[in-house]
Motif scaffolding. Structure first.
Motif, PDB file in Angstrom:
ATOM      1  N   THR A   1      -5.740   6.051   8.369  1.00  0.00           N
ATOM      2  CA  THR A   1      -6.186   6.044   6.972  1.00  0.00           C
ATOM      3  C   THR A   1      -5.082   5.424   6.121  1.00  0.00           C
ATOM      4  O   THR A   1      -4.015   6.011   5.939  1.00  0.00           O
ATOM      5  CB  THR A   1      -6.496   7.471   6.480  1.00  0.00           C
ATOM      6  OG1 THR A   1      -5.360   8.312   6.688  1.00  0.00           O
ATOM      7  CG2 THR A   1      -7.686   8.053   7.233  1.00  0.00           C
TER       8      THR A   1
ATOM      9  N   ARG B   1      -0.720   6.149  -6.006  1.00  0.00           N
ATOM     10  CA  ARG B   1      -1.786   6.007  -5.026  1.00  0.00           C
ATOM     11  C   ARG B   1      -3.061   6.666  -5.542  1.00  0.00           C
ATOM     12  O   ARG B   1      -3.012   7.693  -6.228  1.00  0.00           O
ATOM     13  CB  ARG B   1      -1.392   6.652  -3.699  1.00  0.00           C
ATOM     14  CG  ARG B   1      -0.246   5.948  -2.992  1.00  0.00           C
ATOM     15  CD  ARG B   1       0.081   6.634  -1.679  1.00  0.00           C
ATOM     16  NE  ARG B   1       1.342   6.134  -1.148  1.00  0.00           N
ATOM     17  CZ  ARG B   1       1.963   6.675  -0.108  1.00  0.00           C
ATOM     18  NH1 ARG B   1       1.446   7.722   0.504  1.00  0.00           N
ATOM     19  NH2 ARG B   1       3.116   6.172   0.309  1.00  0.00           N
ATOM     20  N   LEU B   2      -4.166   6.076  -5.163  1.00  0.00           N
ATOM     21  CA  LEU B   2      -5.461   6.649  -5.494  1.00  0.00           C
ATOM     22  C   LEU B   2      -5.812   7.755  -4.502  1.00  0.00           C
ATOM     23  O   LEU B   2      -5.280   7.792  -3.386  1.00  0.00           O
ATOM     24  CB  LEU B   2      -6.536   5.556  -5.450  1.00  0.00           C
ATOM     25  CG  LEU B   2      -6.359   4.385  -6.417  1.00  0.00           C
ATOM     26  CD1 LEU B   2      -7.480   3.369  -6.220  1.00  0.00           C
ATOM     27  CD2 LEU B   2      -6.315   4.862  -7.864  1.00  0.00           C
ATOM     28  N   PRO B   3      -6.697   8.663  -4.885  1.00  0.00           N
ATOM     29  CA  PRO B   3      -7.116   9.709  -3.940  1.00  0.00           C
ATOM     30  C   PRO B   3      -7.856   9.124  -2.733  1.00  0.00           C
ATOM     31  O   PRO B   3      -7.820   9.693  -1.642  1.00  0.00           O
ATOM     32  CB  PRO B   3      -8.055  10.597  -4.774  1.00  0.00           C
ATOM     33  CG  PRO B   3      -7.841  10.219  -6.186  1.00  0.00           C
ATOM     34  CD  PRO B   3      -7.291   8.840  -6.212  1.00  0.00           C
ATOM     35  N   GLU B   4      -8.539   7.990  -2.938  1.00  0.00           N
ATOM     36  CA  GLU B   4      -9.276   7.373  -1.846  1.00  0.00           C
ATOM     37  C   GLU B   4      -8.321   6.721  -0.843  1.00  0.00           C
ATOM     38  O   GLU B   4      -7.182   6.408  -1.166  1.00  0.00           O
ATOM     39  CB  GLU B   4     -10.233   6.296  -2.393  1.00  0.00           C
ATOM     40  CG  GLU B   4     -11.270   6.816  -3.369  1.00  0.00           C
ATOM     41  CD  GLU B   4     -10.739   6.922  -4.790  1.00  0.00           C
ATOM     42  OE1 GLU B   4     -11.452   7.497  -5.638  1.00  0.00           O
ATOM     43  OE2 GLU B   4      -9.616   6.438  -5.057  1.00  0.00           O
ATOM     44  N   VAL B   5      -8.808   6.531   0.375  1.00  0.00           N
ATOM     45  CA  VAL B   5      -8.055   5.827   1.416  1.00  0.00           C
ATOM     46  C   VAL B   5      -8.995   4.826   2.085  1.00  0.00           C
ATOM     47  O   VAL B   5     -10.212   4.901   1.923  1.00  0.00           O
ATOM     48  CB  VAL B   5      -7.487   6.799   2.476  1.00  0.00           C
ATOM     49  CG1 VAL B   5      -6.440   7.716   1.871  1.00  0.00           C
ATOM     50  CG2 VAL B   5      -8.610   7.596   3.137  1.00  0.00           C
ATOM     51  N   ASP B   6      -8.414   3.890   2.818  1.00  0.00           N
ATOM     52  CA  ASP B   6      -9.187   2.962   3.641  1.00  0.00           C
ATOM     53  C   ASP B   6      -9.018   3.354   5.107  1.00  0.00           C
ATOM     54  O   ASP B   6      -7.891   3.386   5.618  1.00  0.00           O
ATOM     55  CB  ASP B   6      -8.700   1.521   3.443  1.00  0.00           C
ATOM     56  CG  ASP B   6      -9.131   0.933   2.118  1.00  0.00           C
ATOM     57  OD1 ASP B   6     -10.208   1.315   1.619  1.00  0.00           O
ATOM     58  OD2 ASP B   6      -8.392   0.090   1.570  1.00  0.00           O
TER      59      ASP B   6
ATOM     60  N   ARG C   1       0.821  -1.209   0.000  1.00  0.00           N
ATOM     61  CA  ARG C   1       0.000   0.000   0.000  1.00  0.00           C
ATOM     62  C   ARG C   1       0.865   1.273   0.000  1.00  0.00           C
ATOM     63  O   ARG C   1       0.398   2.342  -0.404  1.00  0.00           O
ATOM     64  CB  ARG C   1      -0.883   0.048   1.252  1.00  0.00           C
ATOM     65  CG  ARG C   1      -2.055  -0.895   1.260  1.00  0.00           C
ATOM     66  CD  ARG C   1      -2.807  -0.761   2.582  1.00  0.00           C
ATOM     67  NE  ARG C   1      -4.072  -1.478   2.589  1.00  0.00           N
ATOM     68  CZ  ARG C   1      -5.232  -0.962   2.205  1.00  0.00           C
ATOM     69  NH1 ARG C   1      -5.277   0.291   1.747  1.00  0.00           N
ATOM     70  NH2 ARG C   1      -6.336  -1.663   2.256  1.00  0.00           N
TER      71      ARG C   1
ATOM     72  N   HIS D   1      -2.391   1.752  -6.632  1.00  0.00           N
ATOM     73  CA  HIS D   1      -2.973   1.088  -7.800  1.00  0.00           C
ATOM     74  C   HIS D   1      -1.846   0.780  -8.786  1.00  0.00           C
ATOM     75  O   HIS D   1      -1.328   1.676  -9.460  1.00  0.00           O
ATOM     76  CB  HIS D   1      -4.018   1.998  -8.441  1.00  0.00           C
ATOM     77  CG  HIS D   1      -4.872   1.315  -9.458  1.00  0.00           C
ATOM     78  ND1 HIS D   1      -5.588   0.162  -9.194  1.00  0.00           N
ATOM     79  CD2 HIS D   1      -5.135   1.623 -10.755  1.00  0.00           C
ATOM     80  CE1 HIS D   1      -6.248  -0.201 -10.265  1.00  0.00           C
ATOM     81  NE2 HIS D   1      -5.988   0.652 -11.235  1.00  0.00           N
TER      82      HIS D   1
ATOM     83  N   PRO E   1      -3.238   4.191   2.741  1.00  0.00           N
ATOM     84  CA  PRO E   1      -3.231   4.518   1.313  1.00  0.00           C
ATOM     85  C   PRO E   1      -3.643   3.317   0.468  1.00  0.00           C
ATOM     86  O   PRO E   1      -3.540   2.174   0.908  1.00  0.00           O
ATOM     87  CB  PRO E   1      -1.768   4.913   1.046  1.00  0.00           C
ATOM     88  CG  PRO E   1      -0.987   4.217   2.111  1.00  0.00           C
ATOM     89  CD  PRO E   1      -1.877   4.145   3.309  1.00  0.00           C
ATOM     90  N   ILE E   2      -4.090   3.596  -0.739  1.00  0.00           N
ATOM     91  CA  ILE E   2      -4.434   2.557  -1.708  1.00  0.00           C
ATOM     92  C   ILE E   2      -3.557   2.766  -2.938  1.00  0.00           C
ATOM     93  O   ILE E   2      -3.694   3.764  -3.642  1.00  0.00           O
ATOM     94  CB  ILE E   2      -5.923   2.620  -2.119  1.00  0.00           C
ATOM     95  CG1 ILE E   2      -6.819   2.489  -0.883  1.00  0.00           C
ATOM     96  CG2 ILE E   2      -6.239   1.531  -3.141  1.00  0.00           C
ATOM     97  CD1 ILE E   2      -8.295   2.736  -1.181  1.00  0.00           C
TER      98      ILE E   2
END
Length: 198
Positions: A78, A89-94, A40, A83, A80-81
């Motif tokens: 949070t 990294r994507l703007p979204e997080v988990d 990640r 890709h 990171p994701i």
């Protein structure tokens, strides 16, 4: 307050079976476990063809350590994701919350002193190089969008040297060595026997 999470750090060479074992262990533990992959934390890459993913500086391990410390203090983080097809990294997080058992898996996690300082159990997964190459070839072509020539070039140029310099030496820090070629259930059973009771 509940006890600090028990942290298991799982490392090994590329395609050694560490991710499969970590995922199987997380599945067995269910809601008791949180699995965090070091993958990640890869940094964004401008030119993937010339980039070396197989050296520690390719990942933001300091951020992983920051997250791990927070989780051990019962704080959400949070994640990171990353890709791989777009090498960033994507703007979204988990957003994740701590669990009683935290599993950290990745190529270089045992080689980093700050990660080791947070670990309660350190694991190294071994597999022969020819099997690891075959597994990586399949994974990178199917899941990460590389062609066969790109995978082989990267393996010869970066992966073998990274294993020799950074990953294989970290085996010395492991509390337990697992066979990445054997039945996954056997490895999971071994690790379950080393975890604290519920």
């Amino acid at each position: 307050m509940s006890p600090r999470p028990f942290v298991v750090v799982i490392s090994g060479g590329t395609a050694s079976g560490k991710t499969t074992i970590a995922q199987a262990l997380a599945a067995r533990l269910g809601d008791r476990a949180l699995l965090v992959s070091h993958d990640r934390y890869y940094r964004d890459v401008a030119d993937p063809l010339d980039h070396n993913y197989d050296e520690p500086g390719a990942l933001d391990t300091a951020l992983l350590v920051e997250h791990l410390r927070a989780l051990r203090e019962h704080q959400p983080v949070t994640l990171p994701i990353y890709h791989f097809p777009i090498h960033r990294r994507l703007p979204e997080v988990d957003v994740v919350s701590p669990r009683p058992v935290i599993l950290i898996e990745g190529l270089f996690v045992l080689g980093d002193p700050a990660v080791r300082a947070q670990a309660d159990l350190m694991v190294f997964v071994e597999a022969e190089s020819d099997l690891r190459l075959a597994r990586r070839l399949r994974r990178d072509v199917i899941e990460r969008g590389w062609n066969i020539e790109q995978v082989l070039t990267r393996y010869m140029r970066d992966v073998r040297e990274g294993y020799r310099r950074f990953i294989r030496p970290s085996r010395a820090y492991a509390n337990v060595i697992l066979d990445g070629e054997g039945p996954v259930d056997d490895s999971v059973a071994t690790l379950l026997g080393l975890l604290p009771a519920d």
